[in-house]
Design a protein around this motif. Structure first.
Motif, PDB file in Angstrom:
ATOM      1  N   TYR A  23      49.264  16.274 -24.709  1.00 25.36           N
ATOM      2  CA  TYR A  23      49.643  17.125 -23.587  1.00 25.36           C
ATOM      3  C   TYR A  23      50.461  18.286 -24.120  1.00 25.36           C
ATOM      4  CZ  TYR A  23      51.897  18.596 -19.253  1.00 25.36           C
ATOM      5  OH  TYR A  23      52.367  19.329 -18.194  1.00 25.36           O
ATOM      6  N   LEU A  24      50.136  19.509 -23.696  1.00 27.46           N
ATOM      7  CA  LEU A  24      50.784  20.711 -24.224  1.00 27.46           C
ATOM      8  C   LEU A  24      51.907  21.244 -23.341  1.00 27.46           C
ATOM      9  CD1 LEU A  24      47.647  22.607 -25.577  1.00 27.46           C
ATOM     10  CD2 LEU A  24      49.212  21.081 -26.802  1.00 27.46           C
ATOM     11  N   GLY A  25      52.270  20.520 -22.285  1.00 28.10           N
ATOM     12  CA  GLY A  25      53.393  20.949 -21.452  1.00 28.10           C
ATOM     13  C   GLY A  25      53.034  22.026 -20.438  1.00 28.10           C
ATOM     14  N   VAL A  26      51.750  22.155 -20.098  1.00 34.86           N
ATOM     15  CA  VAL A  26      51.301  23.155 -19.126  1.00 34.86           C
ATOM     16  C   VAL A  26      50.422  22.459 -18.083  1.00 34.86           C
ATOM     17  CG1 VAL A  26      49.933  25.262 -18.780  1.00 34.86           C
ATOM     18  CG2 VAL A  26      51.377  25.021 -20.823  1.00 34.86           C
ATOM     19  N   MET A  27      50.739  22.664 -16.815  1.00 30.51           N
ATOM     20  CA  MET A  27      49.951  22.131 -15.708  1.00 30.51           C
ATOM     21  C   MET A  27      48.962  23.189 -15.245  1.00 30.51           C
ATOM     22  SD  MET A  27      49.549  19.518 -13.735  1.00 30.51           S
ATOM     23  CE  MET A  27      48.489  19.283 -12.327  1.00 30.51           C
ATOM     24  N   GLN A  82      42.654  29.946 -11.278  1.00 30.96           N
ATOM     25  CA  GLN A  82      43.334  28.948 -12.113  1.00 30.96           C
ATOM     26  C   GLN A  82      44.809  29.314 -12.145  1.00 30.96           C
ATOM     27  OE1 GLN A  82      43.457  29.084 -16.512  1.00 30.96           O
ATOM     28  NE2 GLN A  82      42.170  27.260 -16.367  1.00 30.96           N
ATOM     29  N   PHE A  83      45.638  28.403 -11.689  1.00 27.05           N
ATOM     30  CA  PHE A  83      47.079  28.594 -11.630  1.00 27.05           C
ATOM     31  C   PHE A  83      47.704  27.707 -12.706  1.00 27.05           C
ATOM     32  CE2 PHE A  83      51.282  27.611  -9.775  1.00 27.05           C
ATOM     33  CZ  PHE A  83      51.742  28.899  -9.560  1.00 27.05           C
ATOM     34  N   SER A  84      48.586  28.264 -13.512  1.00 26.58           N
ATOM     35  CA  SER A  84      49.216  27.453 -14.564  1.00 26.58           C
ATOM     36  C   SER A  84      50.717  27.718 -14.609  1.00 26.58           C
ATOM     37  CB  SER A  84      48.576  27.733 -15.924  1.00 26.58           C
ATOM     38  OG  SER A  84      48.693  29.087 -16.267  1.00 26.58           O
ATOM     39  N   GLU A  92      55.203  13.441 -14.899  1.00 29.96           N
ATOM     40  CA  GLU A  92      55.081  14.258 -13.688  1.00 29.96           C
ATOM     41  C   GLU A  92      53.693  14.907 -13.615  1.00 29.96           C
ATOM     42  OE1 GLU A  92      57.335  17.866 -11.314  1.00 29.96           O
ATOM     43  OE2 GLU A  92      58.187  17.155 -13.190  1.00 29.96           O
ATOM     44  N   MET A  93      53.182  15.365 -14.775  1.00 31.91           N
ATOM     45  CA  MET A  93      51.838  15.936 -14.821  1.00 31.91           C
ATOM     46  C   MET A  93      50.819  14.912 -14.344  1.00 31.91           C
ATOM     47  SD  MET A  93      48.757  15.768 -16.728  1.00 31.91           S
ATOM     48  CE  MET A  93      49.234  15.057 -18.275  1.00 31.91           C
ATOM     49  N   ASN A  94      50.960  13.667 -14.761  1.00 32.48           N
ATOM     50  CA  ASN A  94      50.013  12.624 -14.363  1.00 32.48           C
ATOM     51  C   ASN A  94      50.059  12.348 -12.858  1.00 32.48           C
ATOM     52  OD1 ASN A  94      48.514  11.947 -16.703  1.00 32.48           O
ATOM     53  ND2 ASN A  94      50.335  10.976 -17.549  1.00 32.48           N
ATOM     54  N   VAL A  95      51.240  12.481 -12.246  1.00 30.40           N
ATOM     55  CA  VAL A  95      51.347  12.332 -10.798  1.00 30.40           C
ATOM     56  C   VAL A  95      50.587  13.467 -10.117  1.00 30.40           C
ATOM     57  CG1 VAL A  95      52.928  12.416  -8.827  1.00 30.40           C
ATOM     58  CG2 VAL A  95      53.517  11.069 -10.855  1.00 30.40           C
ATOM     59  N   TRP A  96      50.801  14.713 -10.566  1.00 31.78           N
ATOM     60  CA  TRP A  96      50.094  15.865  -9.982  1.00 31.78           C
ATOM     61  C   TRP A  96      48.591  15.739 -10.199  1.00 31.78           C
ATOM     62  CZ3 TRP A  96      51.898  18.684  -6.354  1.00 31.78           C
ATOM     63  CH2 TRP A  96      53.249  19.009  -6.287  1.00 31.78           C
ATOM     64  N   ARG A  97      48.190  15.303 -11.368  1.00 28.95           N
ATOM     65  CA  ARG A  97      46.768  15.199 -11.716  1.00 28.95           C
ATOM     66  C   ARG A  97      46.032  14.264 -10.760  1.00 28.95           C
ATOM     67  NH1 ARG A  97      43.858  11.990 -15.340  1.00 28.95           N
ATOM     68  NH2 ARG A  97      45.732  10.862 -15.895  1.00 28.95           N
ATOM     69  N   LYS A  98      46.730  13.260 -10.257  1.00 28.91           N
ATOM     70  CA  LYS A  98      46.121  12.279  -9.354  1.00 28.91           C
ATOM     71  C   LYS A  98      46.243  12.685  -7.875  1.00 28.91           C
ATOM     72  CE  LYS A  98      47.027   8.625 -12.649  1.00 28.91           C
ATOM     73  NZ  LYS A  98      47.902   7.520 -13.008  1.00 28.91           N
ATOM     74  N   THR A 134      45.101  19.292 -13.586  1.00 25.65           N
ATOM     75  CA  THR A 134      45.211  18.484 -14.800  1.00 25.65           C
ATOM     76  C   THR A 134      46.209  19.138 -15.731  1.00 25.65           C
ATOM     77  OG1 THR A 134      43.951  17.355 -16.531  1.00 25.65           O
ATOM     78  CG2 THR A 134      43.350  19.644 -16.078  1.00 25.65           C
ATOM     79  N   GLY A 135      46.632  18.392 -16.700  1.00 23.76           N
ATOM     80  CA  GLY A 135      47.481  18.959 -17.737  1.00 23.76           C
ATOM     81  C   GLY A 135      46.623  19.591 -18.819  1.00 23.76           C
TER      82      GLY A 135
END
Length: 141
Positions: A23-27, A82-84, A92-98, A134-135
């Motif tokens: 994971y690169l730290g970008v949503m 695409q918003f980043s 937290e990324m995994n929560v958003w991803r789902k 996704t992350g």
């Protein structure tokens, strides 16, 4: 399993290349809008505010293919956006991803509140079922 479902704690190697994703730290949150705008006629654009980046580009349709009704071209296009933004916590990324598309869309709308035209209208014309997040991931060299 696909590379996206391979656990990041267990690297595998194919011909000396790591298949481990990091994971690169970008949503990233992506969606499709039906809002036509001259800034998106056959081209895309970026908007940045120092913390967020929004990239938009034509996805389906074009000015040449717009239907002509009663002598006027009627825009019938789709725009991909695409918003980043920086999100350092992988949990937290995994929560958003789902999250469902409507939740992700509301988050993008919240973060883009007060941005220049046509950002608000583009997001309003986005159907939640087209939104996913996704992350940003990459393989280690």
């Amino acid at each position: 399993t696909s590379p996206l479902t391979t656990p990041t704690t267990t690297p595998t190697f194919t011909k000396g290349i790591s298949q481990q994703l990091s994971y690169l730290g970008v949503m990233l949150i992506c969606g499709i809008s039906t809002h036509p705008h001259p800034l998106l006629d056959e081209r895309g654009f970026y908007t940045l505010d120092g913390n967020h980046r929004l990239f938009l580009m034509p996805y389906k349709g074009s000015t040449q293919r717009d239907p002509v009704i009663q002598g006027k071209r009627v825009p019938h296009r789709h725009v991909m956006w695409q918003f980043s933004y920086r999100l350092t916590e992988e949990e937290e990324m995994n929560v958003w991803r789902k999250s469902e598309g409507c939740v992700l869309l509301r988050e993008v709308q919240r973060r883009c509140e007060g941005w220049h035209d046509p950002v608000g209208d583009i997001l309003k014309c986005t159907e939640p079922q087209t939104v996913w997040g996704t992350g940003l991931m990459d393989r280690l060299p």
